[in-house]
Motif scaffolding. Sequence first.
Motif, PDB file in Angstrom:
ATOM      1  N   LEU A 161       4.758   0.818  -1.182  1.00 36.81           N
ATOM      2  CA  LEU A 161       5.041   0.932  -2.612  1.00 36.81           C
ATOM      3  C   LEU A 161       4.518   2.266  -3.107  1.00 36.81           C
ATOM      4  N   GLU A 162       5.074   2.729  -4.198  1.00 38.71           N
ATOM      5  CA  GLU A 162       4.598   3.982  -4.765  1.00 38.71           C
ATOM      6  C   GLU A 162       3.323   3.715  -5.553  1.00 38.71           C
ATOM      7  N   ASN A 163       2.319   4.562  -5.321  1.00 32.79           N
ATOM      8  CA  ASN A 163       1.114   4.547  -6.144  1.00 32.79           C
ATOM      9  C   ASN A 163       1.272   5.669  -7.170  1.00 32.79           C
ATOM     10  N   GLY A 189       8.924   0.018  -7.559  1.00 32.43           N
ATOM     11  CA  GLY A 189       8.767  -0.777  -8.776  1.00 32.43           C
ATOM     12  C   GLY A 189       7.453  -1.506  -8.752  1.00 32.43           C
ATOM     13  N   LEU A 190       7.343  -2.516  -9.602  1.00 35.98           N
ATOM     14  CA  LEU A 190       6.092  -3.262  -9.718  1.00 35.98           C
ATOM     15  C   LEU A 190       5.903  -4.208  -8.532  1.00 35.98           C
ATOM     16  N   LEU A 191       4.684  -4.215  -8.030  1.00 34.68           N
ATOM     17  CA  LEU A 191       4.343  -5.101  -6.916  1.00 34.68           C
ATOM     18  C   LEU A 191       4.636  -6.566  -7.251  1.00 34.68           C
ATOM     19  N   VAL A 228      -4.566  -7.624 -13.566  1.00 31.39           N
ATOM     20  CA  VAL A 228      -3.312  -7.269 -14.246  1.00 31.39           C
ATOM     21  C   VAL A 228      -2.156  -8.042 -13.607  1.00 31.39           C
ATOM     22  N   MET A 248      -6.533  -4.257 -10.807  1.00 31.32           N
ATOM     23  CA  MET A 248      -5.133  -4.473 -10.408  1.00 31.32           C
ATOM     24  C   MET A 248      -4.854  -5.953 -10.191  1.00 31.32           C
ATOM     25  N   LYS A 293      -0.941   8.756  -7.128  1.00 33.98           N
ATOM     26  CA  LYS A 293      -1.036   9.658  -5.970  1.00 33.98           C
ATOM     27  C   LYS A 293       0.304  10.341  -5.713  1.00 33.98           C
ATOM     28  N   GLY A 301       0.838  -1.196   0.000  1.00 41.11           N
ATOM     29  CA  GLY A 301       0.000   0.000   0.000  1.00 41.11           C
ATOM     30  C   GLY A 301       0.864   1.232   0.000  1.00 41.11           C
ATOM     31  N   SER A 302       0.218   2.397  -0.113  1.00 37.25           N
ATOM     32  CA  SER A 302       1.025   3.609   0.000  1.00 37.25           C
ATOM     33  C   SER A 302       1.141   4.056   1.455  1.00 37.25           C
TER      34      SER A 302
HETATM   35  O1  PNS Z   1      -2.667   2.168  -0.621  1.00 33.36           O
HETATM   36  P1  PNS Z   1      -2.836   2.249  -2.124  1.00 33.36           P
HETATM   37  O2  PNS Z   1      -2.446   3.616  -2.635  1.00 33.36           O
HETATM   38  O3  PNS Z   1      -4.215   1.842  -2.581  1.00 33.36           O
HETATM   39  O4  PNS Z   1      -1.803   1.162  -2.728  1.00 33.36           O
HETATM   40  C1  PNS Z   1      -1.704   0.972  -4.128  1.00 33.36           C
HETATM   41  C2  PNS Z   1      -0.399   0.232  -4.471  1.00 33.36           C
HETATM   42  C3  PNS Z   1       0.812   1.004  -3.936  1.00 33.36           C
HETATM   43  C4  PNS Z   1      -0.426  -1.156  -3.838  1.00 33.36           C
HETATM   44  C5  PNS Z   1      -0.346   0.103  -6.037  1.00 33.36           C
HETATM   45  O5  PNS Z   1      -0.358   1.375  -6.621  1.00 33.36           O
HETATM   46  C6  PNS Z   1       0.861  -0.686  -6.514  1.00 33.36           C
HETATM   47  O6  PNS Z   1       0.826  -1.899  -6.565  1.00 33.36           O
HETATM   48  N1  PNS Z   1       1.958   0.043  -6.852  1.00 33.36           N
HETATM   49  C7  PNS Z   1       3.171  -0.561  -7.352  1.00 33.36           C
HETATM   50  C8  PNS Z   1       3.252  -0.417  -8.881  1.00 33.36           C
HETATM   51  C9  PNS Z   1       2.495  -1.544  -9.571  1.00 33.36           C
HETATM   52  O7  PNS Z   1       2.767  -2.717  -9.359  1.00 33.36           O
HETATM   53  N2  PNS Z   1       1.539  -1.167 -10.410  1.00 33.36           N
HETATM   54  C10 PNS Z   1       0.751  -2.102 -11.195  1.00 33.36           C
HETATM   55  C11 PNS Z   1      -0.514  -2.500 -10.509  1.00 33.36           C
HETATM   56  S1  PNS Z   1      -1.700  -2.843 -11.727  1.00 33.36           S
END
Ligand code: PNS
Length: 158
Positions: free
Chosen positions: A36-38, A71-73, A104, A101, A41, A8-9
């Motif tokens: 992780l970076e959103n 980076g990517l989750l 994906v 999400m 936001k 999460g952020s």
């Molecule tokens: O608390 P949030 O802002 O709802 O968390 C969202 C978060 C950080 C989990 C999501 O933006 C994320 O997975 N960011 C990492 C980048 C990524 O993997 N993006 C592709 C997801 S489709």
Amino acid sequence: MTKAIYPGSFDPVTKGHLDIIIRASKIMDHVTVSVLENPRKVATFGIEERVEMLELVTKPYSNVEVDYYKGLLIDYAQNNNVKIIIKGLRAMSDFEFEFQMALVNQKLNPAIETLFMMTNNKYSYLSSSIVKEIAGLGGDISSLVPPEVYDIIIRKYQ
Ligand code: PNS
């Protein structure tokens, strides 16, 4: 050993997040709460501050660890050999985006599952954005955030 990532952020962590962390820690052997970076936001708190706040509130839970990743989750989960991503759901309004999400992430790596946990009813209205809006306008956030992080959040708005 069942290991999960709760990403999460956490900008900042709320009582709603902590409720999910505690419940996840009871059903998983190990939970990594990861900042992780959103990309959608702009964060108010730096990554170090968010990690520090999470470390303070998760101290009592011995199977919970705090980390961060840029980076990517799905890459993060794969690099750490974790097959379960935990997400909290508050309302139907969360669902559409979280569903996208999850799909994906499933497409990117079908071996990693997203599990959704329903919010505790008493926190269904709560979000980091609401906390920041109230704090920014001088309101009382003491019932919305864990006591360990109250001062850190308030300081940001003074
Ligand atoms: O608390 P949030 O802002 O709802 O968390 C969202 C978060 C950080 C989990 C999501 O933006 C994320 O997975 N960011 C990492 C980048 C990524 O993997 N993006 C592709 C997801 S489709």
